[in-house]
Design an enzyme around this catalytic site. Structure first.
Site: not given
Length: 320
Positions: A67, A110, A138, A219, A226
């Site tokens: 990807k 996904r 999301q 997630m 982060k």
């Protein structure tokens, strides 16, 4: 090669199909039949963008590819979402490119499928309350997928910017669940399953927030620096992830690992739970799944959508 345009993905790929594809590839990874290639992720010095590649080879499903894409924070001025990507599949027998698939919606599907796989295999028995931390693009995908993996009766939500909580309320209404905006104290003490899906760079959910049997799907962390969870919370939980090395270097567990609170051996690939090689939750009070996002997930859902597109006549064949 086959081309499946981004505009066709919504009519082809379901949450159920994404779940099956992701669960299968996690199992193949645990069995040593599939592996990810090293990730490339770079700040390109233009439009504040991050660009990179995630790829791999699944010897069980015979999927190979990558990807390509990233994050363009200024895309609103172009009328586009910030995350942009395309998945390329290659024939593992010949090396020829076999498909190009729009990757924007697939990435959201996904990612949501990964957290829902973790809920199926790691959530406390009879979990009834879903907690959502984050109300970005999301979050709706995450809530919809979670509702299919567990039998939730209500949803609690918190977001750093409360004005965005309408997205969570609307999504909960769509799936027939009552929603309440709460603080993190209530969310951590009342939710049986918590999904965090933010772009935070500091811990939001603290150790003291989480009380009682809980499963957390973290997630949002996929880059150095982060962070969504308190390292002390990570240190007292039973830990699972998609890929251990990625989790402790750029995923949510990087901070606890960097402070010496955990080591790689403390983190279990979720595929081992799926295949029965690990007991999973066992007697743990808190479990955490760190969904860092791996290239094999993208290949799995892309391959599934190519098959669906060809069957329905929505794939375009191009000679290259």
């Amino acid at each position: 090669m086959w081309v499946v345009p981004e505009k066709e993905i919504a009519g082809l790929m379901t949450a159920e199909a994404a779940f099956d594809a992701v669960e299968s590839v996690f199992a193949a990874m645990a069995d040593g039949k599939a592996y990810n290639f090293p990730v490339v992720r770079e700040a390109i010095g233009h439009e504040d963008a991050l660009y990179g590649f995630k790829g791999g080879f699944d010897g069980a499903a015979l999927n190979m590819g990558l990807k390509a894409g990233g994050y363009w924070p200024n895309n609103q001025k172009h009328g586009l979402i910030n995350h942009q990507s395309t998945v390329f599949l290659f024939d593992p027998d010949t090396g020829r490119v076999s498909a190009a698939v729009g990757g924007n919606l697939l990435t959201a599907l996904r990612t949501a499928a990964a957290s829902s796989v973790s809920i199926k295999h790691l959530a406390p028995k009879d979990a009834k309350v879903l907690g959502m931390i984050g109300a970005g693009h999301q979050s709706a995908f995450q809530m919809r997928a979670a509702s299919k993996a567990g039998k939730f009766e209500r949803v609690l939500g918190w977001n750093p910017h409360p004005d965005m909580l309408g997205r969570l309320e609307e999504t909960a209404a769509e799936i027939g669940l009552p929603f309440e905006a709460v603080d993190l104290d209530r969310l951590g003490s009342e939710a049986d399953v918590i999904i965090s899906i933010t772009s935070a760079f500091e811990p939001l959910l603290k150790d003291g927030h989480v009380k009682g049997p809980t499963h957390i799907a973290a997630m949002g962390t996929d880059t150095k620096g982060k962070q969504e969870l308190d390292p002390a919370l990570v240190a007292r939980a039973r830990l699972f992830t998609d890929e251990v090395a990625q989790s402790t270097s750029i995923g949510e567990f990087q901070h606890a690992a960097g402070q010496g609170l955990i080591k790689d051996a403390d983190v279990t690939p979720i595929g081992k739970v799926i295949t029965g090689a690990h007991e999973g939750r066992g007697d743990a009070e808190v479990t955490i799944f760190d969904g860092t996002g791996v290239g094999l997930q993208d290949l799995a859902v892309a391959a599934a959508v190519v098959d669906l597109a060809r069957d329905q006549g929505k794939a375009v064949e191009v000679e290259i």
